[in-house]
Design a protein around this motif. Structure first.
Motif, PDB file in Angstrom:
ATOM      1  N   UNK A  44      36.638  51.778  42.419  1.00 13.91           N
ATOM      2  CA  UNK A  44      37.363  51.846  41.032  1.00 13.91           C
ATOM      3  C   UNK A  44      38.376  50.105  40.866  1.00 13.91           C
ATOM      4  N   UNK A  45      38.658  50.288  39.815  1.00  7.48           N
ATOM      5  CA  UNK A  45      39.030  49.327  39.169  1.00  7.48           C
ATOM      6  C   UNK A  45      40.372  48.768  39.226  1.00  7.48           C
ATOM      7  N   UNK A  46      41.577  47.609  39.542  1.00  3.64           N
ATOM      8  CA  UNK A  46      41.955  47.366  39.376  1.00  3.64           C
ATOM      9  C   UNK A  46      42.695  46.682  38.211  1.00  3.64           C
ATOM     10  N   UNK A  47      43.737  45.979  36.824  1.00  2.00           N
ATOM     11  CA  UNK A  47      43.703  45.781  35.998  1.00  2.00           C
ATOM     12  C   UNK A  47      44.936  44.592  36.001  1.00  2.00           C
ATOM     13  N   UNK A  48      44.680  43.700  36.428  1.00  2.00           N
ATOM     14  CA  UNK A  48      46.277  42.733  36.312  1.00  2.00           C
ATOM     15  C   UNK A  48      46.796  42.801  37.534  1.00  2.00           C
ATOM     16  N   UNK A  49      46.074  42.561  39.052  1.00  2.00           N
ATOM     17  CA  UNK A  49      46.082  42.675  40.137  1.00  2.00           C
ATOM     18  C   UNK A  49      45.989  41.272  40.735  1.00  2.00           C
ATOM     19  N   UNK A  50      46.988  40.834  41.177  1.00  2.00           N
ATOM     20  CA  UNK A  50      47.311  39.469  41.832  1.00  2.00           C
ATOM     21  C   UNK A  50      47.076  38.522  42.592  1.00  2.00           C
ATOM     22  N   UNK A  51      45.528  37.982  42.590  1.00  2.00           N
ATOM     23  CA  UNK A  51      44.947  37.848  43.816  1.00  2.00           C
ATOM     24  C   UNK A  51      45.634  36.794  44.842  1.00  2.00           C
ATOM     25  N   UNK A  52      45.798  37.419  45.773  1.00  3.47           N
ATOM     26  CA  UNK A  52      46.036  36.747  47.286  1.00  3.47           C
ATOM     27  C   UNK A  52      45.438  36.187  48.286  1.00  3.47           C
ATOM     28  N   UNK A  63      40.430  39.147  50.942  1.00  4.43           N
ATOM     29  CA  UNK A  63      39.502  39.248  51.809  1.00  4.43           C
ATOM     30  C   UNK A  63      38.684  40.584  51.715  1.00  4.43           C
ATOM     31  N   UNK A  64      39.112  42.254  50.868  1.00  7.62           N
ATOM     32  CA  UNK A  64      39.055  43.210  50.684  1.00  7.62           C
ATOM     33  C   UNK A  64      38.802  43.668  49.269  1.00  7.62           C
ATOM     34  N   UNK A  65      38.780  42.463  48.271  1.00  5.86           N
ATOM     35  CA  UNK A  65      38.884  43.090  46.800  1.00  5.86           C
ATOM     36  C   UNK A  65      37.913  41.539  46.018  1.00  5.86           C
ATOM     37  N   UNK A  66      36.647  42.146  45.073  1.00  6.19           N
ATOM     38  CA  UNK A  66      36.194  40.696  44.271  1.00  6.19           C
ATOM     39  C   UNK A  66      37.397  41.098  42.890  1.00  6.19           C
TER      40      UNK A  66
END
Length: 136
Positions: free
Chosen positions: A81-89, A94-97
């Motif tokens: 799945x993809x998420x648009x506009x998720x702020x990188x923390x 650690x678990x998202x690209x």
């Protein structure tokens, strides 16, 4: 004739490959994503995501509305799945690209007098719920 028809059908169907699917998760989060009410579909992330989808015609796109918890859970499970506009923390990295930044979003700011901030011993970044509970 029947053999020729079947052969042409098989060759044609083999040459037509299904497009890869991108599943986009989003949740109602005005003014970014708006899925209800008068401005439905007009959030800045709704509109920007549509531009991105239009720029990627080689994919079939599936848009799914989910809760924040569901989105994070599925991403942690490495579902496709993809998420648009998720702020990188730091934790999310650690678990998202993450792709290169594609969306500018203003952070929420609370203005407070310097003297009061010093009395409360505030860090440059704070949890708003904790801050508001301390101010009561």
């Amino acid at each position: 004739m029947r053999f020729l028809t079947i052969t042409l059908f098989l060759l044609t169907s083999l040459s037509v490959q299904a497009k890869a699917t991108l599943t986009w998760y989003a949740y109602h989060q005005p003014p970014a994503f708006i899925f209800k009410g008068e401005y439905k579909g007009l959030g800045f992330a709704n509109l920007t995501l549509q531009l991105l989808i239009n720029a990627l015609p080689q994919y079939q796109h599936n848009e799914v509305q989910v809760s924040v918890g569901r989105a994070m859970h599925d991403i942690k499970l490495q579902k496709n799945v993809c998420g648009f506009g998720i702020y990188p923390t730091k934790e999310r990295k650690e678990y998202m690209v993450f792709s290169d930044d594609a969306l500018m979003n203003r952070n929420v700011h609370v203005l407070i007098k310097t003297e009061r901030a010093k009395r409360l011993n505030l860090a440059p970044s704070v949890n708003l719920a904790e801050l508001f509970s301390r101010l009561n």
